[in-house]
Write a protein that holds these residues in place. Structure first.
Motif, PDB file in Angstrom:
ATOM      1  N   UNK A  90      12.264   2.627  -9.374  1.00  9.71           N
ATOM      2  CA  UNK A  90      13.203   3.499 -10.056  1.00  9.71           C
ATOM      3  C   UNK A  90      12.618   4.791 -10.572  1.00  9.71           C
ATOM      4  N   UNK A  91      11.418   5.156 -10.115  1.00  6.52           N
ATOM      5  CA  UNK A  91      10.812   6.424 -10.525  1.00  6.52           C
ATOM      6  C   UNK A  91      11.369   7.565  -9.683  1.00  6.52           C
ATOM      7  N   UNK A  92      11.409   8.754 -10.284  1.00  7.46           N
ATOM      8  CA  UNK A  92      11.907   9.926  -9.563  1.00  7.46           C
ATOM      9  C   UNK A  92      11.020  10.259  -8.376  1.00  7.46           C
ATOM     10  N   UNK A  93       9.717  10.032  -8.521  1.00  6.46           N
ATOM     11  CA  UNK A  93       8.785  10.295  -7.427  1.00  6.46           C
ATOM     12  C   UNK A  93       7.471   9.572  -7.717  1.00  6.46           C
ATOM     13  N   UNK A 149       0.785  -1.232   0.000  1.00  3.10           N
ATOM     14  CA  UNK A 149       0.000   0.000   0.000  1.00  3.10           C
ATOM     15  C   UNK A 149       0.817   1.283   0.000  1.00  3.10           C
ATOM     16  N   UNK A 150       2.114   1.209   0.236  1.00  2.00           N
ATOM     17  CA  UNK A 150       2.935   2.417   0.214  1.00  2.00           C
ATOM     18  C   UNK A 150       3.363   2.711  -1.214  1.00  2.00           C
ATOM     19  N   UNK A 151       2.591   3.575  -1.885  1.00  2.00           N
ATOM     20  CA  UNK A 151       2.875   3.867  -3.279  1.00  2.00           C
ATOM     21  C   UNK A 151       4.176   4.646  -3.446  1.00  2.00           C
ATOM     22  N   UNK A 152       4.523   5.455  -2.465  1.00  2.00           N
ATOM     23  CA  UNK A 152       5.781   6.201  -2.531  1.00  2.00           C
ATOM     24  C   UNK A 152       6.968   5.243  -2.483  1.00  2.00           C
ATOM     25  N   UNK A 153       6.912   4.261  -1.572  1.00  2.00           N
ATOM     26  CA  UNK A 153       7.992   3.278  -1.489  1.00  2.00           C
ATOM     27  C   UNK A 153       8.060   2.446  -2.763  1.00  2.00           C
ATOM     28  N   UNK A 170       1.603   8.625 -13.086  1.00  2.00           N
ATOM     29  CA  UNK A 170       1.365   9.028 -14.476  1.00  2.00           C
ATOM     30  C   UNK A 170       1.567   7.854 -15.422  1.00  2.00           C
ATOM     31  N   UNK A 171       2.687   7.118 -15.264  1.00  2.00           N
ATOM     32  CA  UNK A 171       2.959   5.974 -16.135  1.00  2.00           C
ATOM     33  C   UNK A 171       1.874   4.912 -16.000  1.00  2.00           C
TER      34      UNK A 171
END
Length: 278
Positions: free
Chosen positions: A248-251, A238-242, A257-258
């Motif tokens: 390997x995304x910048x944020x 559930x941690x989308x940021x992690x 978006x992808x």
């Protein structure tokens, strides 16, 4: 020699099928290829359905061509760069062959870039004797489409045609190894790393992947990232940021978006639609 006994069931992690509570899947039987065909076939999948109303199934296709013989059509599919969808209706079945990255060009006799985002009637693929193959698969499935023995007979008919394409050429083996290596190395996010792994220049790598997959090395990396994301979301992470950082995304915004661009939904939307255990 083609398969003559029972097909070997497999249960791979389903990283491609965009299922959820609101997007259920019909039962899908999955089988491994005969061992001498592993350079040509990743696996077979056989969905069988009986639906009171139409159901649209969406996938993020693996970087391979597909051969599908159903009760109503027989086709070879090129790789779809975005989301691919099929609508199932009534009673039906399909015998699907998920080829390896090497195999599409061998069956077509030309670059698979010619069928990217497209499909051919199987009769246009002269190397498969499509009319006889389709007749044999439908005869095998006719008595009971849910019977594993019927599946084994259908798969044997497919394998008999595929054997003519052995042995796989050196460039085919190279692209098979490349795609398998990328799948197993989620830390790889640069085309230069792919080129270094196979000992090619980036331009030569571009030509190889375009000929055998129909798209670019950059697309391979993005598709691997999205498959990893689907797998993690199905597992309930559930941690989308992690998740974004690990992929390997910048944020998180770039990840969202992808994911939304290709699947039509945000990672959060997809996570909320997953069945909860317990």
């Amino acid at each position: 020699m083609a398969t003559t006994g029972s097909a070997r069931p497999v249960d791979p992690v389903d990283r491609a099928h965009l299922t959820g509570v609101t997007r259920p899947s019909p039962p899908i039987h999955r089988y491994a290829p005969s061992r001498h065909l592993v350079d040509l076939v990743d696996r077979y999948w056989i969905p069988v359905w009986s639906l009171p109303e139409p159901s649209t199934q969406s996938t993020l296709q693996h970087p391979v061509c597909l051969v599908v013989v159903s009760n109503t059509y027989a086709r070879l599919y090129g790789v779809v760069r975005g989301r691919s969808s099929v609508t199932l209706e009534g009673d039906g079945w399909a015998v699907g062959t998920m080829l390896t990255p090497a195999a599409g060009r061998l069956l077509l006799g030309r670059s698979v870039a010619t069928v990217t985002d497209a499909h051919l009637d199987l009769g246009e693929v002269g190397s498969l004797d499509a009319e006889a193959l389709t007749t044999e698969v439908r005869a095998a499935m006719a008595p009971d489409a849910r019977d594993p023995a019927a599946h084994a007979r259908a798969i044997a008919a497919v394998e008999q045609r595929l054997e003519a394409h052995l042995p796989v050429d050196e460039q085919g083996l190279l692209v098979n190894e490349l795609v398998a290596w990328l799948r197993d190395h989620p830390e790889v996010t640069r085309v230069a790393d792919l080129a270094e792994h196979v000992g090619l220049s980036e331009r030569s790598l571009q030509r190889l992947v375009e000929q055998r997959v129909g798209l670019s090395p950059k697309w391979l990396i993005q598709r691997r990232r999205l498959h990893d994301a689907v797998e993690a979301l199905k597992a309930g992470e559930s941690s989308l940021a992690d998740m974004a950082a690990r992929l390997g995304y910048a944020d998180q915004a770039h990840f969202t978006h992808d994911f939304r661009t290709v699947t039509g939904m945000t990672p959060g939307d997809y996570l909320r639609d997953q069945p909860r255990s317990g």
